[in-house]
Design an enzyme around this catalytic site. Structure first.
Site, PDB file in Angstrom:
ATOM      1  N   HIS A 135       0.796  -1.218  -0.168  1.00 61.72           N
ATOM      2  CA  HIS A 135      -0.066  -0.106  -0.169  1.00 61.72           C
ATOM      3  C   HIS A 135       0.586   1.285  -0.274  1.00 61.72           C
ATOM      4  O   HIS A 135       1.507   0.979   0.363  1.00 61.72           O
ATOM      5  CB  HIS A 135      -0.673  -0.125   1.386  1.00 61.72           C
ATOM      6  N   ASP A 146      -0.070   4.182   1.253  1.00 61.09           N
ATOM      7  CA  ASP A 146      -1.124   5.474   2.263  1.00 61.09           C
ATOM      8  C   ASP A 146      -0.203   5.457   2.880  1.00 61.09           C
ATOM      9  O   ASP A 146       0.648   3.990   3.238  1.00 61.09           O
ATOM     10  CB  ASP A 146      -2.502   5.483   2.343  1.00 61.09           C
ATOM     11  N   ASP A 166       6.788   1.681   5.899  1.00 61.13           N
ATOM     12  CA  ASP A 166       5.601   0.649   5.977  1.00 61.13           C
ATOM     13  C   ASP A 166       5.065   2.160   5.416  1.00 61.13           C
ATOM     14  O   ASP A 166       4.321   3.332   5.762  1.00 61.13           O
ATOM     15  CB  ASP A 166       4.963   1.304   7.563  1.00 61.13           C
ATOM     16  N   GLU A 190      -5.325   1.547   3.533  1.00 65.45           N
ATOM     17  CA  GLU A 190      -4.626   0.434   4.774  1.00 65.45           C
ATOM     18  C   GLU A 190      -4.823   0.854   5.992  1.00 65.45           C
ATOM     19  O   GLU A 190      -5.093   0.539   6.748  1.00 65.45           O
ATOM     20  CB  GLU A 190      -3.462  -0.163   3.529  1.00 65.45           C
ATOM     21  N   GLU A 191      -3.940   2.296   5.632  1.00 64.88           N
ATOM     22  CA  GLU A 191      -4.184   2.374   7.446  1.00 64.88           C
ATOM     23  C   GLU A 191      -5.532   3.068   7.861  1.00 64.88           C
ATOM     24  O   GLU A 191      -5.577   3.209   8.898  1.00 64.88           O
ATOM     25  CB  GLU A 191      -3.464   3.753   6.834  1.00 64.88           C
ATOM     26  N   HIS A 218       5.102   4.141  12.793  1.00 65.85           N
ATOM     27  CA  HIS A 218       3.603   4.880  12.625  1.00 65.85           C
ATOM     28  C   HIS A 218       4.441   5.727  13.752  1.00 65.85           C
ATOM     29  O   HIS A 218       3.421   6.685  14.472  1.00 65.85           O
ATOM     30  CB  HIS A 218       2.777   4.000  13.214  1.00 65.85           C
TER      31      HIS A 218
END
Ligand SMILES: [Zn+2]
Length: 448
Positions: A82, A84, A117, A151-152, A420
């Site tokens: 992903h 995003d 990520d 996705e997030e 994150h």
């Protein structure tokens, strides 16, 4: 090692980071033109892929590439990622050593949001394909690449729509590979070698709201049972009486595989299946291991009350439940009621997500993935594991039973903490290994 152009790949990942594709649970607030920019970036930088593969864009922003194989008798395979990212919030920006969207290349690392990520995965897959096409490689079977854009925030508009489309076309994949596990050190006390953990299942994440009612009134003349006291009792009963411990297949195999390296705990772990009823209380002392053996119910938010001298009529607690494969959301709700017998309260489901199915570890795909891991990371032990968090891949069980979650990177605890959070970065060495892994995986798909 292959002769792919690593410098190009570094530059590509750095440029990908600069495009701030931040997703938001409120889709209205997303700056969609940046997602358009990202798609244009892929098109420009990966000319071979765009020449050879058929690309379609699902739901405006999710690119799906189909690299046609020579042999229609084999099932296709699917590579997910992903593009995003989560925001790098203003208050933490001062803690970043480099600007989170600068893509700075420094000290052997590429810096910024998405480098672990999950733009690393997207870029590594594209680099691998671009390289193999340049070498004249044609796969035996169809290979699909699909990249989500939300996705997030749950993947409902990206991954979900892609899987709907595949289902509509009656596609069935031999295997799916997505982000998830990686190679980690120092996860289990006493284990000295690194573990390459391959996610074969995910816990479900369901939020609930528990509301307790009582008599309201003035705080100067309190009744016996206020709503706050009732709620406090519910919270403490639930926390003191966890859901029963269960040994699922991924965790059983994980323990059995690490047993030979675990010194004095060797015998117990080797016989975990028989000994589990006796040792689960000890295992549960570690929060990490505890989360692997039971459905957890965690209170995260409390609300109620208007003024300091008024007793609220009702108060609420919110809890996040992580559902273990084998348990259901209904089981967890039932459990909360059981351990709070005789107390009057209401439980509301804010969402309902069950645990994912468990992918097999005796499939050919699992064997191939572990053998490539052994090749690239010879010092690590490849083991299956159960993920506590969710990925886009769980949306694809309608089109595939063999879903594996693994990013070929070696992460320290500090690296893991940066996902994150602040100072997310990837080493050049990791990026190189990722490309190598996907090159080998694409080549391995060729045989049956
Ligand atoms: Zn991710």
């Amino acid at each position: 090692m292959r002769d792919f152009n690593l410098d190009n790949a570094i530059k590509h990942l750095s440029d990908a980071v600069k495009i701030e594709t931040v997703s938001n649970i409120d889709y209205e607030k997303v700056e969609w033109y940046k997602f358009d920019d990202f798609l244009a970036f892929l098109e420009k930088e990966y000319p071979n892929v765009h020449k050879v593969c058929k690309r379609e864009i699902v739901n405006k922003y999710a690119p799906v590439y189909k690299w046609e194989g020579k042999n229609n008798n084999y099932k296709p395979v699917l590579f997910l990622g992903h593009y995003d990212v989560v925001p790098a919030d203003r208050s933490s920006e001062t803690l970043w050593k480099e600007d989170p969207f600068s893509g700075v290349i420094k000290d052997g690392c590429i810096w910024g949001r998405g480098t672990l990520d999950d733009k690393n995965q997207v870029i590594a897959i594209m680099e691998a394909a671009e390289y193999l096409i340049s070498k004249g490689f044609v796969p035996e079977r169809d290979i699909y690449f699909a990249f989500g854009f939300d996705e997030e925030v749950g993947g409902q508009r990206g991954a979900k729509k892609i899987s709907d489309l595949f289902q509509e076309r009656k596609l069935q994949f031999d295997f799916v590979i997505d982000e998830g596990g990686c190679v980690i050190k120092d996860v289990i006390d006493g284990l000295t070698c690194p573990l390459a953990v391959i996610g074969i299942a995910e816990k479900g994440s369901t939020n609930i709201k528990i509301t307790a009612k009582g008599r309201s009134g003035h705080s100067s003349m309190p009744p016996k049972n206020t709503s706050s006291a009732i709620l406090a009792k519910i919270i403490s009963n639930t926390e003191n009486n966890p859901m029963p411990a269960k040994l699922t297949l991924p965790v059983q195999v994980l323990f059995e595989k690490i047993a030979p390296y675990m010194g004095s705990k060797k015998i117990i772990l080797k016989n975990i299946k028989t000994l589990f009823p006796l040792v689960n209380i000890i295992i549960a002392k570690s929060p990490t291991l505890n989360s692997l053996i039971r459905t957890t119910i965690t209170f995260t938010k409390l609300s109620g009350g208007q003024a300091l001298n008024v007793i609220p009529q009702e108060v609420s607690a919110y809890a996040n439940m992580r559902i273990l494969p084998g348990d259901t959301v209904d089981d967890a709700v039932e459990h909360i009621r059981k351990v709070n017998k005789g107390i009057d309260f209401n439980i509301e489901l804010l969402n309902k997500e069950e645990a994912s199915p468990v992918s097999p570890i005796d499939s050919e795909a699992y064997r191939i993935i572990t053998s490539i891991i052994n090749n690239i990371f010879p010092e690590a032990i490849a083991v299956p594991y159960l993920m506590a968090g969710g990925t886009d891949s769980r949306k694809f069980y309608n089109v595939c039973n063999n879903i594996y979650r693994f990013s070929p990177v070696i992460l320290t605890n500090e690296d893991k903490g940066s996902i994150h959070s602040v100072n997310e970065k990837i080493t050049v060495e990791n990026l190189k290994n990722m490309i190598e892994f996907f090159v080998e995986l694409i080549e391995a798909c060729n045989s049956k």
